[in-house]
Design an enzyme around this catalytic site. Structure first.
Site, PDB file in Angstrom:
ATOM      1  N   TYR A 156      27.373 -46.552  26.524  1.00 17.58           N
ATOM      2  CA  TYR A 156      28.741 -46.156  26.195  1.00 17.58           C
ATOM      3  C   TYR A 156      28.643 -44.775  25.357  1.00 17.58           C
ATOM      4  O   TYR A 156      29.611 -44.053  25.967  1.00 17.58           O
ATOM      5  CB  TYR A 156      29.101 -47.313  25.115  1.00 17.58           C
ATOM      6  CG  TYR A 156      30.394 -47.316  24.808  1.00 17.58           C
ATOM      7  CD1 TYR A 156      31.479 -47.387  25.574  1.00 17.58           C
ATOM      8  CD2 TYR A 156      30.808 -46.807  23.515  1.00 17.58           C
ATOM      9  CE1 TYR A 156      32.926 -47.187  25.048  1.00 17.58           C
ATOM     10  CE2 TYR A 156      31.990 -46.549  22.807  1.00 17.58           C
ATOM     11  CZ  TYR A 156      33.220 -46.805  23.757  1.00 17.58           C
ATOM     12  OH  TYR A 156      34.372 -46.712  22.998  1.00 17.58           O
ATOM     13  N   SER A 166      55.271 -51.087   4.558  1.00 12.34           N
ATOM     14  CA  SER A 166      56.519 -51.109   4.018  1.00 12.34           C
ATOM     15  C   SER A 166      57.392 -52.380   4.337  1.00 12.34           C
ATOM     16  O   SER A 166      57.167 -52.933   5.433  1.00 12.34           O
ATOM     17  CB  SER A 166      57.499 -49.844   4.191  1.00 12.34           C
ATOM     18  OG  SER A 166      57.473 -49.979   5.620  1.00 12.34           O
TER      19      SER A 166
END
Ligand code: GDD
Length: 333
Positions: A150, A333
């Site tokens: 990889y 939030s």
């Protein structure tokens, strides 16, 4: 104003899906989405976009989807956590075809800019032999000794981008992601990374009143993990910048796997014993990001602490495991 045609490759994946969700908020964007998975398996899919299920390892497919495209963001690759990449090295390396053919096709179809998502697996493994190492600076990728399979693909593809820019004047942007996690990602099946895997195991233990979970390695190995919303902001900041250097997009908050389990236990309100499996894939001993370069050039740093990001991830995986409903809000939030 003319709309910008943006191709998102790997749009059906974890990061790609969140990127599409973000780009949709700008109505001047016209999004074209591609992924090898059949559409019913995309993590996020939006009908207002043009969505294609096709194999981007094929040059003809790359030529087709880059027609009339201004910008390409390539998130497509065959990947997963350590359990996948240690056991599928050839499959991982074949993703080189995606990047190569997208660059060739993008050049032919005269795209304006190309983004490549590289990985912290591109870093020299010999610099990651200890726990709680100093954060990796971008220059630590050389001399080259990346993660087998990889990581070699990532490092090679990074350089391909650099040479397409130098030799053919194709604008390229490259970042190295450090273990991105969050809601709407893989949490089971073999490709999941440690944050999702360990949330899943602790949720399962709590629901089924199990006392113990399996942990790969001795739990002392260290990592830093970046919450998906910070990843998308870092990605777009680098993409929109004038800098073609390679940048870390990661967190500097380095923890051991045992410490991360401790945070997840607190979120769950449930404590477990750890069954350490020393024969499972472990990867490098220690890894973290040094953000000095990206802070100075791009003015980006993460907003989410690991605890905040894990809480949002845990809640999503919990809802998936208990009633299969998606939580639509993943911000603080
Ligand atoms: N996946 C997983 N599942 N890892 C576990 C588990 C588990 O149940 N228990 C402990 N671990 C340990 C692994 O053995 C490894 O030492 C560490 O947690 C981190 O594993 P991963 O999250 O799977 O991967 P990684 O950090 O080594 O690499 C990931 O991030 C790279 C970017 O930083 C991979 O996704 C790479 O593909 C990616 O490039």
């Amino acid at each position: 104003m003319a709309k910008k045609n943006i191709l998102i490759c790997g749009a059906g994946g974890f990061i790609g899906g969140h990127l599409v969700n973000h780009l949709l908020k700008d109505k001047s964007n016209n999004l074209i989405c591609a992924d090898i998975k059949p559409k019913e398996y995309w993590f996020q899919i939006y009908e207002e976009n043009k969505n294609f299920s096709l194999d981007l390892k094929e040059y003809e497919n790359c030529l087709e989807v880059t027609k009339n495209i201004d910008y390409v963001l390539n998130m497509a690759c065959n990947m997963g956590g350590m359990g996948f990449i240690e056991n599928n090295k050839a499959e991982c390396m074949l993703s080189v075809l995606i990047n190569t053919n997208l660059l060739r096709a993008g050049l032919k179809n005269k795209i304006k800019k190309y983004f490549y998502s590289s990985s912290a697996c591109a870093y020299n493994a010999s610099k990651q032999n200890e726990t709680f190492i100093k954060g990796l600076k971008e220059s630590d990728a050389y001399p080259a000794m990346p993660e087998d399979g990889y990581g070699w693909e990532k490092l090679f593809s990074e350089r391909m981008c650099r040479h397409f820019q130098e030799d053919f004047n194709l604008e390229t942007r490259v970042v190295r992601y450090h273990n991105i996690y969050g809601p709407l990602g893989t949490y089971n099946g073999g490709r999941e990374k440690a944050p999702a895997a360990l949330c899943r195991k602790i949720i399962d233990a709590k629901i089924n009143k199990k006392k113990e979970i399996d942990v790969w390695g001795d739990g002392e190995q260290t990592r830093s993990f970046l919450y998906i919303e910070d990843c998308i902001r870092g990605t777009m900041n680098v993409f929109n910048s004038n800098h073609s250097d390679v940048f870390n997009v990661g967190s500097e908050e380095q923890v051991s796997i045992n410490q991360m389990i401790g945070i997840i236990e607190e979120i769950a309100g449930y404590k477990v014993n750890k069954n350490y499996q020393l024969d499972k894939p472990k990867g490098v001993r220690g890894r973290s990001s040094d953000n000095t370069f990206i802070k100075s050039k791009i003015n980006w740093e993460p907003n989410y602490s690991l605890r905040e990001g894990l809480k949002l991830t845990y809640d999503w995986i919990h809802s998936e495991m208990t009633n299969g409903t998606n939580i639509s809000k993943f911000t603080k939030s």
